[in-house]
Design a protein around this motif. Structure first.
Motif, PDB file in Angstrom:
ATOM      1  N   THR A 276     -22.350 -27.767 -66.728  1.00  7.77           N
ATOM      2  CA  THR A 276     -23.497 -27.960 -67.623  1.00  7.77           C
ATOM      3  C   THR A 276     -24.343 -29.160 -67.202  1.00  7.77           C
ATOM      4  N   LEU A 277     -23.746 -30.092 -66.453  1.00  5.12           N
ATOM      5  CA  LEU A 277     -24.477 -31.270 -65.997  1.00  5.12           C
ATOM      6  C   LEU A 277     -25.034 -31.101 -64.584  1.00  5.12           C
ATOM      7  N   GLY A 278     -24.921 -29.884 -64.033  1.00  6.14           N
ATOM      8  CA  GLY A 278     -25.523 -29.619 -62.738  1.00  6.14           C
ATOM      9  C   GLY A 278     -24.644 -29.900 -61.546  1.00  6.14           C
ATOM     10  N   PHE A 279     -23.342 -30.153 -61.765  1.00  6.92           N
ATOM     11  CA  PHE A 279     -22.406 -30.373 -60.660  1.00  6.92           C
ATOM     12  C   PHE A 279     -21.774 -29.023 -60.292  1.00  6.92           C
ATOM     13  N   SER A 280     -22.031 -28.540 -59.087  1.00  6.47           N
ATOM     14  CA  SER A 280     -21.433 -27.273 -58.667  1.00  6.47           C
ATOM     15  C   SER A 280     -19.972 -27.437 -58.280  1.00  6.47           C
ATOM     16  N   ASP A 281     -19.570 -28.672 -57.968  1.00 12.21           N
ATOM     17  CA  ASP A 281     -18.197 -28.965 -57.560  1.00 12.21           C
ATOM     18  C   ASP A 281     -17.543 -29.849 -58.615  1.00 12.21           C
ATOM     19  N   PRO A 282     -16.601 -29.330 -59.410  1.00 15.23           N
ATOM     20  CA  PRO A 282     -15.935 -30.147 -60.438  1.00 15.23           C
ATOM     21  C   PRO A 282     -15.238 -31.374 -59.855  1.00 15.23           C
ATOM     22  N   GLY A 283     -14.747 -31.252 -58.616  1.00 14.74           N
ATOM     23  CA  GLY A 283     -14.110 -32.401 -57.985  1.00 14.74           C
ATOM     24  C   GLY A 283     -15.082 -33.533 -57.749  1.00 14.74           C
ATOM     25  N   TYR A 284     -16.300 -33.179 -57.341  1.00 14.99           N
ATOM     26  CA  TYR A 284     -17.322 -34.208 -57.143  1.00 14.99           C
ATOM     27  C   TYR A 284     -17.698 -34.856 -58.468  1.00 14.99           C
ATOM     28  N   PHE A 285     -17.790 -34.051 -59.540  1.00 14.90           N
ATOM     29  CA  PHE A 285     -18.067 -34.609 -60.863  1.00 14.90           C
ATOM     30  C   PHE A 285     -16.984 -35.606 -61.264  1.00 14.90           C
ATOM     31  N   SER A 286     -15.722 -35.253 -61.026  1.00 18.88           N
ATOM     32  CA  SER A 286     -14.620 -36.150 -61.393  1.00 18.88           C
ATOM     33  C   SER A 286     -14.708 -37.462 -60.630  1.00 18.88           C
ATOM     34  N   ARG A 287     -15.074 -37.389 -59.354  1.00 17.57           N
ATOM     35  CA  ARG A 287     -15.213 -38.623 -58.559  1.00 17.57           C
ATOM     36  C   ARG A 287     -16.408 -39.445 -59.043  1.00 17.57           C
ATOM     37  N   PHE A 288     -17.506 -38.761 -59.375  1.00 16.27           N
ATOM     38  CA  PHE A 288     -18.688 -39.447 -59.922  1.00 16.27           C
ATOM     39  C   PHE A 288     -18.333 -40.182 -61.220  1.00 16.27           C
ATOM     40  N   PHE A 289     -17.649 -39.489 -62.119  1.00 13.78           N
ATOM     41  CA  PHE A 289     -17.305 -40.083 -63.406  1.00 13.78           C
ATOM     42  C   PHE A 289     -16.371 -41.269 -63.219  1.00 13.78           C
ATOM     43  N   ALA A 290     -15.348 -41.110 -62.376  1.00 10.40           N
ATOM     44  CA  ALA A 290     -14.383 -42.191 -62.160  1.00 10.40           C
ATOM     45  C   ALA A 290     -15.052 -43.423 -61.556  1.00 10.40           C
ATOM     46  N   LYS A 291     -15.984 -43.203 -60.648  1.00  9.44           N
ATOM     47  CA  LYS A 291     -16.687 -44.323 -60.005  1.00  9.44           C
ATOM     48  C   LYS A 291     -17.466 -45.145 -61.020  1.00  9.44           C
ATOM     49  N   HIS A 292     -18.134 -44.469 -61.956  1.00  4.96           N
ATOM     50  CA  HIS A 292     -19.027 -45.169 -62.882  1.00  4.96           C
ATOM     51  C   HIS A 292     -18.361 -45.550 -64.202  1.00  4.96           C
ATOM     52  N   ALA A 293     -17.318 -44.846 -64.597  1.00  2.00           N
ATOM     53  CA  ALA A 293     -16.660 -45.134 -65.882  1.00  2.00           C
ATOM     54  C   ALA A 293     -15.336 -45.867 -65.711  1.00  2.00           C
ATOM     55  N   GLY A 294     -14.813 -45.918 -64.492  1.00  2.00           N
ATOM     56  CA  GLY A 294     -13.578 -46.645 -64.274  1.00  2.00           C
ATOM     57  C   GLY A 294     -12.318 -45.874 -64.587  1.00  2.00           C
ATOM     58  N   MET A 295     -12.450 -44.581 -64.904  1.00  2.00           N
ATOM     59  CA  MET A 295     -11.291 -43.728 -65.165  1.00  2.00           C
ATOM     60  C   MET A 295     -11.698 -42.278 -64.976  1.00  2.00           C
ATOM     61  N   SER A 296     -10.706 -41.394 -64.876  1.00  2.00           N
ATOM     62  CA  SER A 296     -10.996 -39.980 -64.684  1.00  2.00           C
ATOM     63  C   SER A 296     -11.555 -39.364 -65.960  1.00  2.00           C
ATOM     64  N   PRO A 297     -12.262 -38.225 -65.867  1.00  2.00           N
ATOM     65  CA  PRO A 297     -12.737 -37.549 -67.085  1.00  2.00           C
ATOM     66  C   PRO A 297     -11.608 -37.210 -68.042  1.00  2.00           C
ATOM     67  N   SER A 298     -10.491 -36.690 -67.524  1.00  2.00           N
ATOM     68  CA  SER A 298      -9.370 -36.350 -68.410  1.00  2.00           C
ATOM     69  C   SER A 298      -8.760 -37.594 -69.025  1.00  2.00           C
ATOM     70  N   GLY A 299      -8.691 -38.675 -68.265  1.00  2.00           N
ATOM     71  CA  GLY A 299      -8.175 -39.926 -68.819  1.00  2.00           C
ATOM     72  C   GLY A 299      -9.052 -40.470 -69.922  1.00  2.00           C
ATOM     73  N   PHE A 300     -10.367 -40.375 -69.729  1.00  2.00           N
ATOM     74  CA  PHE A 300     -11.299 -40.823 -70.758  1.00  2.00           C
ATOM     75  C   PHE A 300     -11.147 -39.975 -72.018  1.00  2.00           C
ATOM     76  N   ARG A 301     -11.034 -38.657 -71.838  1.00  2.00           N
ATOM     77  CA  ARG A 301     -10.877 -37.762 -72.999  1.00  2.00           C
ATOM     78  C   ARG A 301      -9.608 -38.086 -73.767  1.00  2.00           C
ATOM     79  N   ILE A 302      -8.510 -38.323 -73.080  1.00  2.00           N
ATOM     80  CA  ILE A 302      -7.245 -38.670 -73.745  1.00  2.00           C
ATOM     81  C   ILE A 302      -7.389 -39.971 -74.525  1.00  2.00           C
ATOM     82  N   LEU A 303      -8.050 -40.972 -73.912  1.00  2.00           N
ATOM     83  CA  LEU A 303      -8.268 -42.256 -74.583  1.00  2.00           C
ATOM     84  C   LEU A 303      -9.032 -42.065 -75.886  1.00  2.00           C
ATOM     85  N   VAL A 304     -10.130 -41.292 -75.822  1.00  2.00           N
ATOM     86  CA  VAL A 304     -10.958 -41.089 -77.012  1.00  2.00           C
ATOM     87  C   VAL A 304     -10.185 -40.306 -78.073  1.00  2.00           C
TER      88      VAL A 304
END
Length: 313
Positions: A276-304
């Motif tokens: 939905t955010l325009g990333f054709s590769d989910p792996g690239y999205f996960s790396r993008f998120f981790a780089k800027h948020a300091g944790m993986s998408p799944s890790g962030f979701r668990i925290l919240v």
């Protein structure tokens, strides 16, 4: 002490070594009720010897209103000093720490980032002023000080009350506080030497408006610059002067904000959010998120989700 504007900056690489707190000084506390928390600066800081050590928040932004007294501030790798009356804005993901004088008087307002973005969503130009740390100085601005002070005091009083229709009033008052703070930040920027011409302000407003409409399409800087009738270099310069971020930083920040919101408040899978955010590769999205948020998408979701569960308990 001299009050100075804080240069904006992206979160410093040291952030991974900085503790992440729910509220400052508190590990593992759940999300605050109603997405808002207000408390006294002296009551909190006196418990820690008037010093709040360097830390960061993943889910919150904060406004510190200093009525009087002095504060030494660290934002990422930058240090400055200020005295009241003034206000500080602390974005999520920025490392920050404070050393207060023992006569400090003021309040700290903690807001869930998603709630602030929801309140300001119709006003992209206003929201743009909350992308980087900011200092609002009221020393020579009596009208601005009175307006902002009154808005904050009304918010604090309503927060401490229990009367009917408290929540809609809190939301309305918080929006007023944010708008007045953005106005002061914008005014200071326009008065700084060599900063914020009317043309630059207009370009920035149009850029943010276009970005809010098209960020899911993953357009590059050249696309937005072309729509604005300027070069990519000019757009970068405007963003750095006005927001303390590169144009790419603004684009990535918008994507990150939407990703955090979807992870926190939707049932979409990480792969679905990536698409939905325009990333054709989910792996690239996960790396993008981790780089800027300091944790993986799944890790962030668990925290919240863990924090939300503790809030409901």
């Amino acid at each position: 002490m001299d009050n100075r504007n804080i240069p904006g900056s992206a979160p410093h690489p040291m952030k991974t070594l900085v503790p992440t707190y729910a509220l400052y000084g508190e590990h593992g506390q759940g999300l605050v009720p109603e997405s808002l928390h207000c408390e006294s600066i002296p009551q909190r800081s006196s418990l820690y010897g008037w010093e709040i050590k360097l830390h960061r928040h993943d889910l919150f932004v904060q406004i510190l209103y200093i009525r009087s007294g002095e504060v030494r501030i660290q934002f990422d790798d930058r240090r400055l000093e200020a005295r009241g009356p003034c206000a500080l804005f602390v974005p999520a993901l920025h490392a920050h720490g404070f050393r207060f004088s023992e006569d400090i008087d003021g309040a700290v307002i903690t807001i869930v980032t998603q709630q602030m973005e929801k309140l300001l969503a119709p006003h992209a130009d206003l929201l743009a002023h909350f992308q980087a740390p900011a200092l609002a100085v009221f020393e020579s601005d009596e009208h601005g000080r009175r307006s902002f002070s009154l808005a904050v005091e009304l918010l604090l009083a309503e927060y401490a009350d229990t009367q009917h229709w408290r929540l809609p009033l809190l939301e309305s008052m918080l929006a007023t506080v944010l708008a007045l703070l953005a106005r002061k930040i914008a005014t200071q920027a326009s008065q700084a030497p060599g900063r914020r011409t009317p043309r630059a302000a207009a370009h920035l407003h149009r850029f943010r408006t276009l970005l809010n409409r098209h960020f899911r399409e993953q357009r590059d800087i050249a696309h937005y610059a072309g729509r604005l009738g300027i070069t990519a270099t000019q757009l970068n310069r405007i963003c750095r002067e006005e927001l303390g971020l590169s144009a790419l930083g603004v684009i990535n920040g918008r994507l990150l904000a939407e990703a955090r919101r979807d992870l926190a408040y939707s049932s979409l899978s990480v792969k679905e959010i990536a698409l939905t955010l325009g990333f054709s590769d989910p792996g690239y999205f996960s790396r993008f998120f981790a780089k800027h948020a300091g944790m993986s998408p799944s890790g962030f979701r668990i925290l919240v989700r863990n924090q939300l569960d503790r809030q409901r308990a």
